[in-house]
Scaffold this motif. Structure first.
Motif, PDB file in Angstrom:
ATOM      1  N   ARG A  85       0.828  -1.216   0.000  1.00  0.00           N
ATOM      2  CA  ARG A  85       0.000   0.000   0.000  1.00  0.00           C
ATOM      3  C   ARG A  85       0.860   1.263   0.000  1.00  0.00           C
ATOM      4  NH1 ARG A  85      -4.042  -2.909   2.521  1.00  0.00           N
ATOM      5  NH2 ARG A  85      -3.239  -2.939   4.627  1.00  0.00           N
ATOM      6  N   ASN A  86       2.084   1.162   0.474  1.00  0.00           N
ATOM      7  CA  ASN A  86       2.926   2.342   0.626  1.00  0.00           C
ATOM      8  C   ASN A  86       4.039   2.445  -0.412  1.00  0.00           C
ATOM      9  OD1 ASN A  86       1.523   3.210   2.967  1.00  0.00           O
ATOM     10  ND2 ASN A  86       2.593   1.642   4.135  1.00  0.00           N
ATOM     11  N   VAL A  87       4.014   1.591  -1.427  1.00  0.00           N
ATOM     12  CA  VAL A  87       5.069   1.615  -2.432  1.00  0.00           C
ATOM     13  C   VAL A  87       4.569   2.296  -3.700  1.00  0.00           C
ATOM     14  CG1 VAL A  87       6.531   0.187  -3.910  1.00  0.00           C
ATOM     15  CG2 VAL A  87       6.155  -0.478  -1.548  1.00  0.00           C
ATOM     16  N   ASP A  88       5.327   3.238  -4.190  1.00  0.00           N
ATOM     17  CA  ASP A  88       5.056   3.869  -5.480  1.00  0.00           C
ATOM     18  C   ASP A  88       5.944   3.156  -6.501  1.00  0.00           C
ATOM     19  OD1 ASP A  88       4.908   5.403  -7.763  1.00  0.00           O
ATOM     20  OD2 ASP A  88       5.156   7.317  -6.730  1.00  0.00           O
ATOM     21  N   PHE A  89       5.389   2.116  -7.137  1.00  0.00           N
ATOM     22  CA  PHE A  89       6.189   1.304  -8.038  1.00  0.00           C
ATOM     23  C   PHE A  89       6.736   2.104  -9.213  1.00  0.00           C
ATOM     24  CE2 PHE A  89       3.724  -1.994  -5.877  1.00  0.00           C
ATOM     25  CZ  PHE A  89       4.757  -2.812  -5.476  1.00  0.00           C
ATOM     26  N   GLY A  90       5.958   3.072  -9.693  1.00  0.00           N
ATOM     27  CA  GLY A  90       6.442   3.918 -10.783  1.00  0.00           C
ATOM     28  C   GLY A  90       7.712   4.651 -10.388  1.00  0.00           C
ATOM     29  N   ALA A  91       7.730   5.191  -9.169  1.00  0.00           N
ATOM     30  CA  ALA A  91       8.916   5.918  -8.693  1.00  0.00           C
ATOM     31  C   ALA A  91      10.095   4.972  -8.484  1.00  0.00           C
ATOM     32  CB  ALA A  91       8.590   6.658  -7.397  1.00  0.00           C
ATOM     33  N   VAL A  92       9.829   3.799  -7.956  1.00  0.00           N
ATOM     34  CA  VAL A  92      10.900   2.816  -7.741  1.00  0.00           C
ATOM     35  C   VAL A  92      11.523   2.424  -9.071  1.00  0.00           C
ATOM     36  CG1 VAL A  92      11.394   0.445  -6.997  1.00  0.00           C
ATOM     37  CG2 VAL A  92       9.963   1.912  -5.575  1.00  0.00           C
ATOM     38  N   LEU A  93      10.671   2.105 -10.055  1.00  0.00           N
ATOM     39  CA  LEU A  93      11.188   1.688 -11.356  1.00  0.00           C
ATOM     40  C   LEU A  93      11.875   2.839 -12.086  1.00  0.00           C
ATOM     41  CD1 LEU A  93       8.261  -0.643 -12.424  1.00  0.00           C
ATOM     42  CD2 LEU A  93      10.539  -1.312 -11.626  1.00  0.00           C
ATOM     43  N   ALA A  94      11.327   4.051 -11.974  1.00  0.00           N
ATOM     44  CA  ALA A  94      11.969   5.215 -12.588  1.00  0.00           C
ATOM     45  C   ALA A  94      13.353   5.428 -11.977  1.00  0.00           C
ATOM     46  CB  ALA A  94      11.111   6.464 -12.412  1.00  0.00           C
ATOM     47  N   GLY A  95      13.464   5.230 -10.666  1.00  0.00           N
ATOM     48  CA  GLY A  95      14.762   5.348 -10.000  1.00  0.00           C
ATOM     49  C   GLY A  95      15.771   4.345 -10.503  1.00  0.00           C
ATOM     50  N   ARG A  96      15.294   3.255 -11.063  1.00  0.00           N
ATOM     51  CA  ARG A  96      16.175   2.217 -11.620  1.00  0.00           C
ATOM     52  C   ARG A  96      16.372   2.402 -13.127  1.00  0.00           C
ATOM     53  NH1 ARG A  96      13.553  -2.968  -8.469  1.00  0.00           N
ATOM     54  NH2 ARG A  96      14.151  -2.281  -6.384  1.00  0.00           N
ATOM     55  N   ILE A  98      13.941   2.432 -15.452  1.00  0.00           N
ATOM     56  CA  ILE A  98      13.049   1.553 -16.212  1.00  0.00           C
ATOM     57  C   ILE A  98      11.828   2.337 -16.697  1.00  0.00           C
ATOM     58  CG2 ILE A  98      11.561  -0.479 -16.062  1.00  0.00           C
ATOM     59  CD1 ILE A  98      13.522  -1.539 -13.922  1.00  0.00           C
ATOM     60  N   VAL A  99      11.513   2.182 -17.972  1.00  0.00           N
ATOM     61  CA  VAL A  99      10.317   2.776 -18.561  1.00  0.00           C
ATOM     62  C   VAL A  99       9.141   1.870 -18.204  1.00  0.00           C
ATOM     63  CG1 VAL A  99       9.143   3.389 -20.713  1.00  0.00           C
ATOM     64  CG2 VAL A  99      11.613   3.792 -20.457  1.00  0.00           C
ATOM     65  N   THR A 100       8.047   2.468 -17.733  1.00  0.00           N
ATOM     66  CA  THR A 100       6.853   1.691 -17.408  1.00  0.00           C
ATOM     67  C   THR A 100       5.726   2.075 -18.362  1.00  0.00           C
ATOM     68  OG1 THR A 100       6.160   3.317 -15.758  1.00  0.00           O
ATOM     69  CG2 THR A 100       7.444   1.430 -14.975  1.00  0.00           C
ATOM     70  N   VAL A 101       4.737   1.208 -18.460  1.00  0.00           N
ATOM     71  CA  VAL A 101       3.582   1.435 -19.325  1.00  0.00           C
ATOM     72  C   VAL A 101       2.329   1.179 -18.500  1.00  0.00           C
ATOM     73  CG1 VAL A 101       2.407   0.729 -21.441  1.00  0.00           C
ATOM     74  CG2 VAL A 101       4.894   0.672 -21.331  1.00  0.00           C
ATOM     75  N   ARG A 108      -5.961   5.583 -22.103  1.00  0.00           N
ATOM     76  CA  ARG A 108      -4.891   5.519 -23.102  1.00  0.00           C
ATOM     77  C   ARG A 108      -3.699   4.767 -22.527  1.00  0.00           C
ATOM     78  NH1 ARG A 108      -4.581  11.907 -23.861  1.00  0.00           N
ATOM     79  NH2 ARG A 108      -4.211  11.549 -21.660  1.00  0.00           N
ATOM     80  N   LEU A 109      -2.991   4.050 -23.384  1.00  0.00           N
ATOM     81  CA  LEU A 109      -1.769   3.366 -22.980  1.00  0.00           C
ATOM     82  C   LEU A 109      -0.632   4.383 -23.059  1.00  0.00           C
ATOM     83  CD1 LEU A 109      -0.720   0.576 -22.164  1.00  0.00           C
ATOM     84  CD2 LEU A 109      -0.211   0.155 -24.577  1.00  0.00           C
ATOM     85  N   VAL A 110       0.047   4.593 -21.929  1.00  0.00           N
ATOM     86  CA  VAL A 110       1.058   5.645 -21.838  1.00  0.00           C
ATOM     87  C   VAL A 110       2.378   5.060 -21.341  1.00  0.00           C
ATOM     88  CG1 VAL A 110       1.650   7.863 -20.764  1.00  0.00           C
ATOM     89  CG2 VAL A 110      -0.724   7.353 -21.327  1.00  0.00           C
ATOM     90  N   GLU A 111       3.475   5.471 -21.973  1.00  0.00           N
ATOM     91  CA  GLU A 111       4.814   5.144 -21.486  1.00  0.00           C
ATOM     92  C   GLU A 111       5.231   6.236 -20.507  1.00  0.00           C
ATOM     93  OE1 GLU A 111       7.110   3.013 -25.227  1.00  0.00           O
ATOM     94  OE2 GLU A 111       7.545   5.097 -24.751  1.00  0.00           O
ATOM     95  N   TYR A 112       5.755   5.842 -19.358  1.00  0.00           N
ATOM     96  CA  TYR A 112       6.268   6.787 -18.368  1.00  0.00           C
ATOM     97  C   TYR A 112       7.768   6.573 -18.283  1.00  0.00           C
ATOM     98  CZ  TYR A 112       1.373   7.318 -17.151  1.00  0.00           C
ATOM     99  OH  TYR A 112       0.018   7.568 -17.210  1.00  0.00           O
ATOM    100  N   HIS A 113       8.526   7.632 -18.627  1.00  0.00           N
ATOM    101  CA  HIS A 113       9.984   7.540 -18.684  1.00  0.00           C
ATOM    102  C   HIS A 113      10.612   8.021 -17.381  1.00  0.00           C
ATOM    103  CE1 HIS A 113      10.070   6.564 -23.006  1.00  0.00           C
ATOM    104  NE2 HIS A 113       8.909   7.210 -22.990  1.00  0.00           N
ATOM    105  N   PRO A 114      11.790   7.482 -17.057  1.00  0.00           N
ATOM    106  CA  PRO A 114      12.460   7.862 -15.803  1.00  0.00           C
ATOM    107  C   PRO A 114      12.727   9.359 -15.671  1.00  0.00           C
ATOM    108  CG  PRO A 114      13.483   5.915 -16.737  1.00  0.00           C
ATOM    109  CD  PRO A 114      12.497   6.419 -17.747  1.00  0.00           C
ATOM    110  N   ARG A 119       4.742   9.400 -23.013  1.00  0.00           N
ATOM    111  CA  ARG A 119       4.411   9.269 -24.424  1.00  0.00           C
ATOM    112  C   ARG A 119       3.197   8.377 -24.554  1.00  0.00           C
ATOM    113  NH1 ARG A 119       5.324   6.103 -29.083  1.00  0.00           N
ATOM    114  NH2 ARG A 119       6.357   4.436 -27.945  1.00  0.00           N
ATOM    115  N   ILE A 120       2.152   8.895 -25.204  1.00  0.00           N
ATOM    116  CA  ILE A 120       0.948   8.101 -25.442  1.00  0.00           C
ATOM    117  C   ILE A 120       1.289   7.060 -26.505  1.00  0.00           C
ATOM    118  CG2 ILE A 120      -1.436   8.115 -26.256  1.00  0.00           C
ATOM    119  CD1 ILE A 120      -1.638  10.976 -25.122  1.00  0.00           C
ATOM    120  N   VAL A 121       1.089   5.808 -26.167  1.00  0.00           N
ATOM    121  CA  VAL A 121       1.389   4.707 -27.067  1.00  0.00           C
ATOM    122  C   VAL A 121       0.157   4.325 -27.875  1.00  0.00           C
ATOM    123  CG1 VAL A 121       2.187   2.302 -27.195  1.00  0.00           C
ATOM    124  CG2 VAL A 121       3.131   3.834 -25.472  1.00  0.00           C
ATOM    125  N   ALA A 122      -1.001   4.318 -27.234  1.00  0.00           N
ATOM    126  CA  ALA A 122      -2.225   3.938 -27.939  1.00  0.00           C
ATOM    127  C   ALA A 122      -3.411   4.647 -27.310  1.00  0.00           C
ATOM    128  CB  ALA A 122      -2.434   2.417 -27.865  1.00  0.00           C
TER     129      ALA A 122
END
Length: 127
Positions: A85-96, A98-101, A108-114, A119-122
């Motif tokens: 409940r307390n983990v922001d996975f987007g922030a954790v992966l961005a810190g590493r 890693i691009v997330t979708v 809309r399907l969106v890519e989130y870059h570190p 970027r809207i993918v679809a």
């Protein structure tokens, strides 16, 4: 006198579902569970010591008996849920790096870059 407090949604919903079967209101069920948990937690027993040792990695889990294993597993499940409940996975992966979708609020399907860019993918197809 009752004190207002916030209850996690999953605990509230579980209590609401069980309360009717137990003949209690939702609040009474939550209080019941809290009291049982309190009593279990404050009474230091050999079994509780063994469970705590296993949780701390000082005792192999396979050395617990069946009852101790149930308590150990319950503690682990609750601990995992609380941490998730307390983990922001987007922030954790961005810190590493890693691009997330993910889907945004408009579907809309969106890519989130570190670097914070997106970027809207679809686009969501029209109905």
């Amino acid at each position: 006198m009752p004190h207002p407090t916030r209850i996690a949604d999953d605990v509230y919903e579980s209590a609401r579902a069980v309360s009717a079967q137990e003949g209690r209101s939702t609040a009474e069920q939550i209080n019941h569970w809290a009291r049982v948990g309190r009593e279990f937690s404050i009474h230091e027993t050999a079994a509780r010591s063994r469970v705590e040792a296993a949780l701390a990695g000082m005792l192999a889990v396979d050395e617990l008996d069946a009852a101790e294993s149930k308590v150990y597993n319950a503690e682990v499940r609750v601990g995992i849920r609380d941490r998730l409940r307390n983990v922001d996975f987007g922030a954790v992966l961005a810190g590493r790096g890693i691009v997330t979708v993910a889907l945004d609020d408009e579907g809309r399907l969106v890519e989130y870059h570190p670097d914070g860019s997106e970027r809207i993918v679809a686009e969501q197809p029209a109905p």
